[in-house]
Motif scaffolding. Sequence first.
Motif, PDB file in Angstrom:
ATOM      1  N   HIS A 196       0.800  -1.218   0.000  1.00  0.00           N
ATOM      2  CA  HIS A 196       0.000   0.000   0.000  1.00  0.00           C
ATOM      3  C   HIS A 196       0.836   1.272   0.000  1.00  0.00           C
ATOM      4  CE1 HIS A 196      -2.977   2.859   2.135  1.00  0.00           C
ATOM      5  NE2 HIS A 196      -3.236   2.852   0.852  1.00  0.00           N
ATOM      6  N   VAL A 364      -3.075   0.512  -5.724  1.00  0.00           N
ATOM      7  CA  VAL A 364      -2.940   1.381  -4.558  1.00  0.00           C
ATOM      8  C   VAL A 364      -4.135   2.326  -4.465  1.00  0.00           C
ATOM      9  CG1 VAL A 364      -1.587   3.269  -3.552  1.00  0.00           C
ATOM     10  CG2 VAL A 364      -0.424   1.232  -4.435  1.00  0.00           C
ATOM     11  N   MET A 367      -7.006   0.480  -2.981  1.00  0.00           N
ATOM     12  CA  MET A 367      -6.893   0.343  -1.521  1.00  0.00           C
ATOM     13  C   MET A 367      -7.146   1.670  -0.823  1.00  0.00           C
ATOM     14  SD  MET A 367      -4.039  -1.887   0.432  1.00  0.00           S
ATOM     15  CE  MET A 367      -4.174  -2.236   2.189  1.00  0.00           C
ATOM     16  N   ASP A 378      -6.526  -0.378   8.009  1.00  0.00           N
ATOM     17  CA  ASP A 378      -5.417  -1.327   8.003  1.00  0.00           C
ATOM     18  C   ASP A 378      -5.023  -1.538   9.463  1.00  0.00           C
ATOM     19  OD1 ASP A 378      -2.976  -2.627   7.912  1.00  0.00           O
ATOM     20  OD2 ASP A 378      -2.057  -1.270   6.459  1.00  0.00           O
TER      21      ASP A 378
END
Length: 587
Positions: A196, A364, A367, A378
Amino acid sequence: MLLISWNVAGLSTTLNRIDKDCSYSSIHAEKQLPQETSSTKKRSRTRSRSHAFSYYLKEHGDPEILCIQEHKIPITQLSSRSEPFGCSSIEGYESFWSCCIDKSKKGFNGVVTFAKTGMTQFANARPLGCDELDDQGRAIMTDHGEFVIFNVYVPASCGMPLSYKMKFLNALRKCMEVQRARNKRVILVGDLNIAHAGIDVHWTFRSVRINDVRKEVQGVSGSDGSGGSSTPLWKHQVAQHWEIIEDALATIEAMAVTTKNVATRATFEKYRARITIGKAGSERKLYLGSHEGTADACLSYFSFHDIKYHDRDLDKDCVARDANVVSVSTLAELMAKIVGIEWDAATIQLIANTDGLEKSSPTVAWMNMLIEEDGMVDTFRHVFPNAKGRFTCWNQHTNRRFENMGSRIDYALADESLVGYIDNEGSQMLRCCKYQHADENYESEEAALHAAIASGMFQGAGFAGGGIATATQEALGTQFMGSPHTGIIYTAPQYSDHVPVSLLLNKKFDEKYVSMQLVLNDKETKNAQPHKKQQSISNFFTASRTSSTASSASARSGSKHKIDCDVQQSNKKSTKGTLFSHFESKR
């Protein structure tokens, strides 16, 4: 509730290695205890087949939920109950499987979720609603009443087209949105094959956006390379010499080379990139990069043009990678070999830890949408926002774990409504093995290296071949150090090129959301449990013993009863085998 997620890269191999590493002989050889007799060996093998993995899990905190990726077990093995080590029936758990039935990917992929008996009321082995995606066995959803868990193995960009990966990710996001609309809290775990942020990859893998550097330098004074501004000198150097580097790369070619293993004397045919620099009559040939298995592979590291892919959901071409995005290590090599400017270690680290931290890609961005728009967290970064060098995957073909040159691509993401239930008591829950430092900086790269290699007790593969070195029992014991926590569990490197991630939710979560009285009774769930479709051979023998006058036809009829795994488990003796006597001795 403790949840553990692990890409095992082949469950059969992992179970077999756990069995070998923890067998009676391997555990007690160093202690010079009496050798096993034939009878104890037989009992040990019988018990380990049924109980080994169960005891292994107990040493890891006895998780309520275990999510595994890349089990690679065919559905035919499960339906015939010939799966390795009887792993579909771990004592105290229900298992839910998604297997790859795509003929082009036979023997690959597969995810399985183990949940304590009574915790699950529904499972869907085809949650994405698309045969093209679901046939590969990359996702399974389990419904636990108040919350759902998506266990996924996202396609790797190098293994599948980016268009397929994005189709998978977009479908997954829609499925999670559907569950939230049903007032379900969502937990997403697995191998996402996405790093990420820049901090989630080793500094040598981080990238610099050359076009941005050149624009920055053009907008300030000192663009002649003098560095007479606040812009770092290295940026002025890159801006001044990048056209020279591009000219040199225009001459690149893949050269066939022969390499030799100094230990075994074996030779290998490889390829390496070569460029030509200098004017006619004074030309020089320079090799770049390392030896690769194919010509395309060695050239790809020095191809910096933009890359696009076709987004099938949007039906348009999208940018996968901008032009002139170069890894820090590659940029340093180009500057040194082509223009003769060698940066010291401090400069390279500066680049990696400033401009190199920026990441941009379609995955990315996806996410980012989960976090910024869908409200997911996260959980590792929530608890350890500044931890460095904490990776979950390494290239073990090149022994990268033993330098801790990896990436964090395995995650436990949770809806923001669950963040308050994360059990993060204690500031030293990060595994660090025997690392000791005056300032107790457990979030440092040095501490992470200690964790990855068990403070030097894990050893990589030697030049003579033979695979990763066998770990001692002391080294193997380090994977069980510490209490259950939210973070990373550093299992032995011979088990997988990934290590597990964990999520620990506190007792308040258990009291509010966890039920142990849920009932499984629907078609989708039955499809996720192919091991329960097997005809009962035990019933055949039971019928034979209870009725000596029964005909063979009656016996065959008795074999048609379905297996009841719960009943089978309750009838088995819970005797502990010698396989895990090592662990028992620790208590």
